[in-house]
Design a protein around this motif. Structure first.
Motif, mmCIF file in Angstrom:
data_model
loop_
_atom_site.group_PDB
_atom_site.id
_atom_site.type_symbol
_atom_site.label_atom_id
_atom_site.label_comp_id
_atom_site.label_asym_id
_atom_site.label_seq_id
_atom_site.Cartn_x
_atom_site.Cartn_y
_atom_site.Cartn_z
ATOM 1 N N THR A 79 -55.433 78.255 -59.890
ATOM 2 C CA THR A 79 -56.415 78.715 -58.908
ATOM 3 C C THR A 79 -57.831 78.409 -59.380
ATOM 4 O O THR A 79 -58.668 77.965 -58.605
ATOM 5 C CB THR A 79 -56.241 80.226 -58.650
ATOM 6 O OG1 THR A 79 -54.900 80.480 -58.260
ATOM 7 C CG2 THR A 79 -57.200 80.718 -57.590
ATOM 8 N N THR A 81 -58.857 75.993 -61.476
ATOM 9 C CA THR A 81 -59.168 74.563 -61.408
ATOM 10 C C THR A 81 -59.300 74.074 -59.965
ATOM 11 O O THR A 81 -60.131 73.215 -59.694
ATOM 12 C CB THR A 81 -58.137 73.703 -62.164
ATOM 13 O OG1 THR A 81 -56.819 74.005 -61.663
ATOM 14 C CG2 THR A 81 -58.184 73.965 -63.653
ATOM 15 N N GLU A 82 -58.512 74.642 -59.066
ATOM 16 C CA GLU A 82 -58.650 74.270 -57.649
ATOM 17 C C GLU A 82 -60.022 74.674 -57.118
ATOM 18 O O GLU A 82 -60.664 73.923 -56.384
ATOM 19 C CB GLU A 82 -57.541 74.921 -56.817
ATOM 20 C CG GLU A 82 -56.195 74.271 -57.044
ATOM 21 C CD GLU A 82 -55.047 75.041 -56.418
ATOM 22 O OE1 GLU A 82 -55.265 76.158 -55.875
ATOM 23 O OE2 GLU A 82 -53.911 74.533 -56.467
ATOM 24 N N ALA A 83 -60.491 75.859 -57.509
ATOM 25 C CA ALA A 83 -61.817 76.316 -57.084
ATOM 26 C C ALA A 83 -62.914 75.453 -57.688
ATOM 27 O O ALA A 83 -63.903 75.168 -57.021
ATOM 28 C CB ALA A 83 -62.005 77.788 -57.477
ATOM 29 N N GLN A 84 -62.730 75.025 -58.927
ATOM 30 C CA GLN A 84 -63.728 74.166 -59.586
ATOM 31 C C GLN A 84 -63.812 72.816 -58.883
ATOM 32 O O GLN A 84 -64.885 72.272 -58.694
ATOM 33 C CB GLN A 84 -63.372 73.953 -61.068
ATOM 34 C CG GLN A 84 -63.370 75.196 -61.901
ATOM 35 C CD GLN A 84 -64.749 75.830 -62.022
ATOM 36 O OE1 GLN A 84 -65.763 75.207 -61.798
ATOM 37 N NE2 GLN A 84 -64.773 77.094 -62.352
ATOM 38 N N THR A 85 -62.662 72.287 -58.487
ATOM 39 C CA THR A 85 -62.605 70.995 -57.815
ATOM 40 C C THR A 85 -63.245 71.069 -56.425
ATOM 41 O O THR A 85 -63.911 70.127 -55.991
ATOM 42 C CB THR A 85 -61.143 70.510 -57.699
ATOM 43 O OG1 THR A 85 -60.564 70.493 -58.995
ATOM 44 C CG2 THR A 85 -61.064 69.124 -57.097
ATOM 45 N N ALA A 86 -63.073 72.195 -55.753
ATOM 46 C CA ALA A 86 -63.618 72.381 -54.406
ATOM 47 C C ALA A 86 -65.139 72.481 -54.411
ATOM 48 O O ALA A 86 -65.793 72.157 -53.434
ATOM 49 C CB ALA A 86 -63.023 73.628 -53.767
ATOM 50 N N ASN A 87 -65.708 72.918 -55.547
ATOM 51 C CA ASN A 87 -67.179 73.084 -55.617
ATOM 52 C C ASN A 87 -67.888 71.799 -55.954
ATOM 53 O O ASN A 87 -67.587 70.906 -56.483
ATOM 54 C CB ASN A 87 -67.552 74.135 -56.653
ATOM 55 C CG ASN A 87 -67.116 75.514 -56.192
ATOM 56 O OD1 ASN A 87 -67.037 75.771 -55.000
ATOM 57 N ND2 ASN A 87 -66.819 76.376 -57.128
#
Length: 87
Positions: A79, A81-87
């Motif tokens: 979760t 890393t997914e949030a980091q990628t989305a930003n």
């Protein structure tokens, strides 16, 4: 990567857990039989994160940030890393 991790963590290099005698503290950390294995403990010695296998530089940096900022208290590494990628 060693330089990045060593500023926030104590790094030890150890044998695979199954190579320690029965009852040894290192053996109790994990049942994994593969290396590399990264086990992160909090200041009380409680395991907060474990990951196996090789990582690329970006994944290693994300893992460092996840553990050093204690983001594990709020969710999983996936979760995070997914949030980091989305930003």
């Amino acid at each position: 990567m060693r330089k990045l991790y060593s500023k926030d963590f104590v790094i030890i290099e150890a044998k695979p857990p199954n190579q320690y005698p029965e009852g040894h503290e290192m053996r109790s950390l994990t049942s994994a039989r593969y290396t590399p294995l990264f086990v992160f403990l909090d200041y009380r010695g409680k395991k907060v994160m474990q990951t196996r296998g090789f990582m690329n530089e970006a994944e290693a940096k994300a893992l460092h940030q996840f553990v050093s900022t204690r983001a594990y208290r709020k969710g999983t590494f996936t979760t995070f890393t997914e949030a980091q990628t989305a930003n």
